[in-house]
Structures are given as structure tokens and as C-alpha cells.
Enzyme design. Structure first.
Site, PDB file in Angstrom:
ATOM      1  N   GLU A   1     -16.938  11.563  23.066  1.00  0.00           N
ATOM      2  CA  GLU A   1     -15.590  12.037  22.718  1.00  0.00           C
ATOM      3  C   GLU A   1     -15.343  12.064  21.206  1.00  0.00           C
ATOM      4  OE1 GLU A   1     -13.378   7.767  23.510  1.00  0.00           O
ATOM      5  OE2 GLU A   1     -12.216   9.591  23.817  1.00  0.00           O
TER       6      GLU A   1
ATOM      7  N   HIS B   1     -13.058  -3.344   3.858  1.00  0.00           N
ATOM      8  CA  HIS B   1     -11.616  -3.587   3.912  1.00  0.00           C
ATOM      9  C   HIS B   1     -10.976  -3.062   5.199  1.00  0.00           C
ATOM     10  CE1 HIS B   1      -7.500  -3.543   1.655  1.00  0.00           C
ATOM     11  NE2 HIS B   1      -7.334  -3.597   2.963  1.00  0.00           N
TER      12      HIS B   1
ATOM     13  N   HIS C   1      -2.701   2.002   8.239  1.00  0.00           N
ATOM     14  CA  HIS C   1      -3.821   1.287   7.616  1.00  0.00           C
ATOM     15  C   HIS C   1      -4.037   0.010   8.422  1.00  0.00           C
ATOM     16  CE1 HIS C   1      -6.351  -0.969   4.985  1.00  0.00           C
ATOM     17  NE2 HIS C   1      -5.414  -1.860   4.707  1.00  0.00           N
TER      18      HIS C   1
ATOM     19  N   GLU D   1       0.826  -1.220   0.000  1.00  0.00           N
ATOM     20  CA  GLU D   1       0.000   0.000   0.000  1.00  0.00           C
ATOM     21  C   GLU D   1       0.857   1.266   0.000  1.00  0.00           C
ATOM     22  OE1 GLU D   1      -2.986  -0.330  -0.666  1.00  0.00           O
ATOM     23  OE2 GLU D   1      -3.780  -2.177   0.221  1.00  0.00           O
TER      24      GLU D   1
ATOM     25  N   HIS E   1      -7.202  -3.201   9.664  1.00  0.00           N
ATOM     26  CA  HIS E   1      -8.488  -3.838   9.389  1.00  0.00           C
ATOM     27  C   HIS E   1      -9.330  -3.840  10.663  1.00  0.00           C
ATOM     28  CE1 HIS E   1      -6.362  -6.158   5.866  1.00  0.00           C
ATOM     29  NE2 HIS E   1      -6.427  -4.854   5.664  1.00  0.00           N
TER      30      HIS E   1
HETATM   31  O1  2HA Z   1      -0.933  -5.650   3.240  1.00  0.00           O
HETATM   32  O2  2HA Z   1      -3.750  -4.680   4.452  1.00  0.00           O
HETATM   33  O3  2HA Z   1      -4.441  -3.658   2.141  1.00  0.00           O
HETATM   34  C1  2HA Z   1      -2.124  -6.091   3.656  1.00  0.00           C
HETATM   35  C2  2HA Z   1      -3.164  -5.087   3.496  1.00  0.00           C
HETATM   36  C3  2HA Z   1      -3.478  -4.611   2.136  1.00  0.00           C
HETATM   37 ZN    ZN Z   2      -5.639  -3.825   4.066  1.00  0.00          ZN
END
Ligand code: 2HA
Ligand code: ZN
Length: 267
Positions: free
Chosen positions: A175, A216, A145, A121, A147
Site C-alpha cells: 500500500e 528526530h 510533527h 516548531e 517522533h
Molecule cells: O516540541 O517535538 O521538535 C517538541 C518537539 C520539537
Molecule cells: Zn520533535
């Protein structure tokens, strides 16, 4: 010239704080397998204390020119690497790269051993850094980033607009309005890993430090690892409450618009 730092780069505060936050994401259950990635635009003076540990051997072309980042150093997670293993072997799972002066390539100066590449990414991370640098006058340094489970779950249920997603999360915890007053940016579903999703993310993150990738995960920005993590953690907490509220049959009362206005005035 700066003096050699006696303790080494593995004990550098930027390193230990990043490793802690990465491990926290694993403990939160947000980082299955190789899910998630982190990038930290390092303060040049602070990296300067460890120059004797940085030696460039691998130079790699970038997806596109990023002139705004020329000469910047980034601590990044490795492509395909598991967050849960970072604590065991930082050098194999993390790397420090430097963007070339023409913004067209980067050199790996530390870590990412065995030919590992930076996160898949990287376009979204680098383009988001450019946006956040503009939005914060250069104070923003970290992009995460991850999940985040309940935020992802809600993307299947809530209408996918910035305004709607933001309002639902704000209502779930007093908050939230204070922690993310500019709301959660929502982009459409796109293929991960490429420059197009990077451009869309960068456009959204310029206005909202937190951006949802439906079905995602999320991108969050902050001046240091704690702030970027704290932002995502706060939104994910609100999302967790919302999943419970919806599972209990939906809200019967909530924070009112006039209470929101009072809160906004207070901060
Ligand atoms: O690399 O989260 O979006 C793993 C991820 C890709
Ligand atoms: Zn991801």
C-alpha cells in the site's frame, strides 16, 4: 452573522478530530514527554460558528512575514505541552490563533491558557502550510510533527536520501506506493525550532507530503487530521516491518520493480 453554535467549540468536529489524533499518537508511543506538535488551518466558515468563544488578548510577533497565511486561523498544540494530557484539558494544551492581515504577527483567540505559547516548531508548521497549500490547491490543512519510533530508528541505518529511504519503505508494504506515491522527503539533520529547518522542511514538503527529520521524527501533511495521521501511520508501519526484516537478517525476496510499475499503472 452566523448563529451561536449551541454545543461549543470543544465539540466542534475540527477540535474532537484533532484531540483524537493527538491521543492516538500518544498511544502509538510516538509522543514521549512534549514530543510532537500539530497545526490545523481551520476553515473560516467553520471557525465562524464559534466566534463568540474567540477573543484576542495576546498578540505575538512572528519569526518572519507569512503574507500567504494572512487572516488564517490555526488550531495548534502548545509549546512544552504533553500529548498525553491534551485529552484531559484541551484549553490548556491547545490554542487557536489568527494570523494578522499583514502576516507579521498572530493573536491567540482561544486556549493556551496561563501564558503558554504555540509550539516551538511554529516556523516549520506555518512554512509547510504555505507549501502544501500551493501543492494541493488549498485542500491541505493539517501538518503533524511526531517522533515515529521506527522511522527514526531507520534514519541511523539507511542512506539518507529521498530516493533510498522511499524505495526501502515502498518495498515493505504494497500500500505504501499508493499512499505516498511522491515518496518520503529527506532533509539533513538540523537544529529544531528555528526558521532554517522550517525553510528546509517547507521546500521538501512541497514535493512530498511526508518529510523525514533524521534522528528526530517526521512531518506529515493532509487535508484533515485523519489523512495526515494515516500517512505517517502507514510509513511507520512499513518502517516497523523493515526493522523486523533487517533484524531477521535482511530481505531474501521483495516486490520487484516490474511489480511496482504494474501497481503504479493500477492506481
Ligand atoms: O516540541 O517535538 O521538535 C517538541 C518537539 C520539537
Ligand atoms: Zn520533535
Amino acid at each position: 452573522m452566523k448563529e451561536k453554535n449551541a454545543t461549543g467549540i470543544l465539540s466542534a468536529p475540527f477540535m474532537t478530530k484533532t484531540i483524537k489524533v493527538i491521543n492516538d499518537m500518544w498511544l502509538k508511543g510516538w509522543a514521549e514527554r512534549n514530543g510532537g506538535n500539530v497545526s490545523y488551518r481551520l476553515d473560516k466558515n467553520k471557525v465562524g460558528e464559534y466566534l463568540d468563544e474567540l477573543s484576542g488578548v495576546r498578540t505575538i510577533q512572528l519569526f518572519n512575514e507569512v503574507r500567504e497565511l494572512a487572516g488564517e486561523y490555526f488550531l495548534v498544540t502548545g509549546s512544552g505541552k504533553y500529548f498525553r494530557n491534551v485529552i484531559l484539558d484541551p484549553e490548556a494544551n491547545l490554542g487557536i490563533l489568527k494570523i494578522a492581515d499583514d502576516g507579521k504577527s498572530y493573536t491567540i483567540l482561544w486556549g493556551l491558557t496561563n501564558g503558554v505559547k504555540p509550539t516551538s516548531e511554529l516556523p516549520s508548521h506555518l512554512l509547510s502550510h504555505i507549501s502544501r497549500m500551493r501543492a494541493t490547491n488549498g485542500s491541505s490543512r493539517v501538518i503533524i510533527h511526531t517522533h515515529a519510533t521506527n522511522l527514526i530508528a531507520l534514519s541511523y541505518v539507511l542512506e539518507l536520501t529521498t530516493e533510498n529511504f522511499t524505495k526501502w519503505l515502498w518495498e515493505m508494504s504494497t500500500e505504501c506506493l499508493v499512499v505516498f506515491p511522491e515518496g518520503v522527503g529527506v532533509i539533513p539533520w538540523m537544529t529544531p525550532g528555528g526558521e532554517p529547518i522550517g525553510r528546509a522542511t517547507a521546500a521538501a514538503i512541497e514535493k512530498h507530503a511526508l518529510v523525514l527529520w533524521p534522528f528526530h521524527g517526521v512531518f506529515g501533511a493532509g487535508r484533515d487530521p485523519d489523512e495526515a495521521f494515516g500517512l505517517i501511520d502507514t510509513a511507520e508501519k512499513a518502517a516497523t516491518i523493515l526493522v523486523k526484516v533487517l533484524s531477521m537478517g535482511g530481505k531474501r525476496q521483495t516486490i520487484t520493480d516490474s511489480q511496482f510499475r504494474e501497481l503504479a499503472r493500477g492506481f
